[in-house]
Design an enzyme around this catalytic site. Structure first.
Site, mmCIF file in Angstrom:
data_model
loop_
_atom_site.group_PDB
_atom_site.id
_atom_site.type_symbol
_atom_site.label_atom_id
_atom_site.label_comp_id
_atom_site.label_asym_id
_atom_site.label_seq_id
_atom_site.Cartn_x
_atom_site.Cartn_y
_atom_site.Cartn_z
ATOM 1 N N ASP A 92 0.764 -1.347 -0.002
ATOM 2 C CA ASP A 92 -0.023 0.095 0.198
ATOM 3 C C ASP A 92 0.871 1.541 -0.148
ATOM 4 O OD1 ASP A 92 -1.873 -2.119 0.130
ATOM 5 O OD2 ASP A 92 -2.706 -1.325 2.145
ATOM 6 N N LYS B 154 -6.755 -4.804 -3.121
ATOM 7 C CA LYS B 154 -7.391 -5.421 -1.823
ATOM 8 C C LYS B 154 -8.359 -4.499 -0.996
ATOM 9 C CE LYS B 154 -3.343 -4.599 1.474
ATOM 10 N NZ LYS B 154 -4.279 -3.523 2.040
ATOM 11 N N CYS C 45 -1.834 -2.539 7.867
ATOM 12 C CA CYS C 45 -1.886 -3.313 6.636
ATOM 13 C C CYS C 45 -0.484 -4.269 6.520
ATOM 14 C CB CYS C 45 -2.037 -2.657 5.412
ATOM 15 S SG CYS C 45 -3.760 -2.023 5.437
HETATM 16 N N1 TIU Z 1 -2.793 0.221 4.290
HETATM 17 C C1 TIU Z 1 -2.771 0.616 5.638
HETATM 18 O O1 TIU Z 1 -2.347 0.335 6.665
HETATM 19 N N2 TIU Z 1 -4.203 0.973 5.806
HETATM 20 C C2 TIU Z 1 -4.778 1.697 6.726
HETATM 21 O O2 TIU Z 1 -5.888 2.206 6.813
HETATM 22 N N3 TIU Z 1 -3.622 2.059 7.614
HETATM 23 C C3 TIU Z 1 -3.846 2.958 8.732
HETATM 24 O O3 TIU Z 1 -3.012 3.153 9.666
HETATM 25 N N4 TIU Z 1 -4.746 3.758 8.835
#
Ligand code: TIU
Length: 228
Positions: A24, A129, A162
């Site tokens: 991400d 995802k 994530c």
């Molecule tokens: N990619 C991921 O970690 N999504 C989140 O929503 N992370 C947060 O820390 N909010």
């Protein structure tokens, strides 16, 4: 076999059985005006992970080892976004709302794209995802099986959300997982520290962690004198 000086002990992997998963590294989490900021976070923390992740990508690309990028995002009609996720809390914008980088966390919008420094190249796998973990409701498991992967190296954001979710999913599926310490970040530095400790505690209950230099040294010494 390549042996990386890692915690809690050596992380050993076969070169033909390893893949990198970059979680991400999207504008929505790293740049102002995206999902991360709508949740009230200081996104400047993410900057620290960019150069190390770029260097980690270079290491895998130089050896032609598989690279997988993930993107947390939802379909434009939100059919894969549980209302419990969209409706929770009091963000400044909700998933699907229009923002400065297009609709928040929606596939195909500028905010959902991977940042320029980590842009996938031809042949690399991209997994979209809907959840925090990259195995949930995706084809990641099948892709890894097809490639014969047994060990996974992790980078990306955020460490305790994530990245850790996906490492836990991978660990339960039998993969050995190594998180590169500088190539991951949290909006909360103390959460990053705690997540790294949680992962490697209890004899590597979730996996291993190591600095990028330890992986670079291990790979270099393995292939010293050999033609790439
Ligand atoms: N990619 C991921 O970690 N999504 C989140 O929503 N992370 C947060 O820390 N909010």
């Amino acid at each position: 076999m390549i042996s990386v000086k890692a915690e809690p002990f050596s992380f050993d992997f076969e070169p033909g059985e390893v893949a990198l998963i970059v979680i991400d590294m999207q504008r929505d989490f790293i740049e102002p005006g995206g999902f991360g900021e709508t949740l009230g976070n200081d996104v400047s923390h993410m900057q620290r992970a960019i150069a190390p992740t770029r260097n980690l990508l270079a290491l895998f690309r130089a050896r032609s080892w598989p690279v997988i990028h993930t993107r947390e995002c939802h379909l434009p009609d939100l059919s894969d976004c549980p209302p419990a996720k969209r409706d929770r809390g009091a963000p400044s914008l909700r998933i699907g709302d229009p923002g400065p980088m297009g609709r928040i966390l929606i596939k195909g919008e500028p905010g959902a794209e991977i940042i320029a420094d980590c842009t996938p190249i031809d042949g690399e796998i991209i997994i979209d995802k809907p959840g925090k973990g990259a195995f949930y409701a995706t084809g990641l498991g099948e892709q890894l099986e097809k490639l014969g992967i047994k060990s996974l190296v992790f980078a990306g954001v955020t460490t305790e959300v994530c990245v850790q979710s996906t490492m836990r999913e991978a660990n339960d599926r039998g993969y050995n997982c190594l998180l590169i310490e500088e190539a991951t970040e949290s909006y909360f530095p103390h959460f990053k520290t705690a997540a790294l400790e949680m992962i490697r505690a209890q004899g590597g209950i979730v996996g291993w962690t190591a600095p990028l230099g330890a992986l670079q040294d291990a790979v270099q010494s393995q292939f010293e004198g050999q033609i790439a």
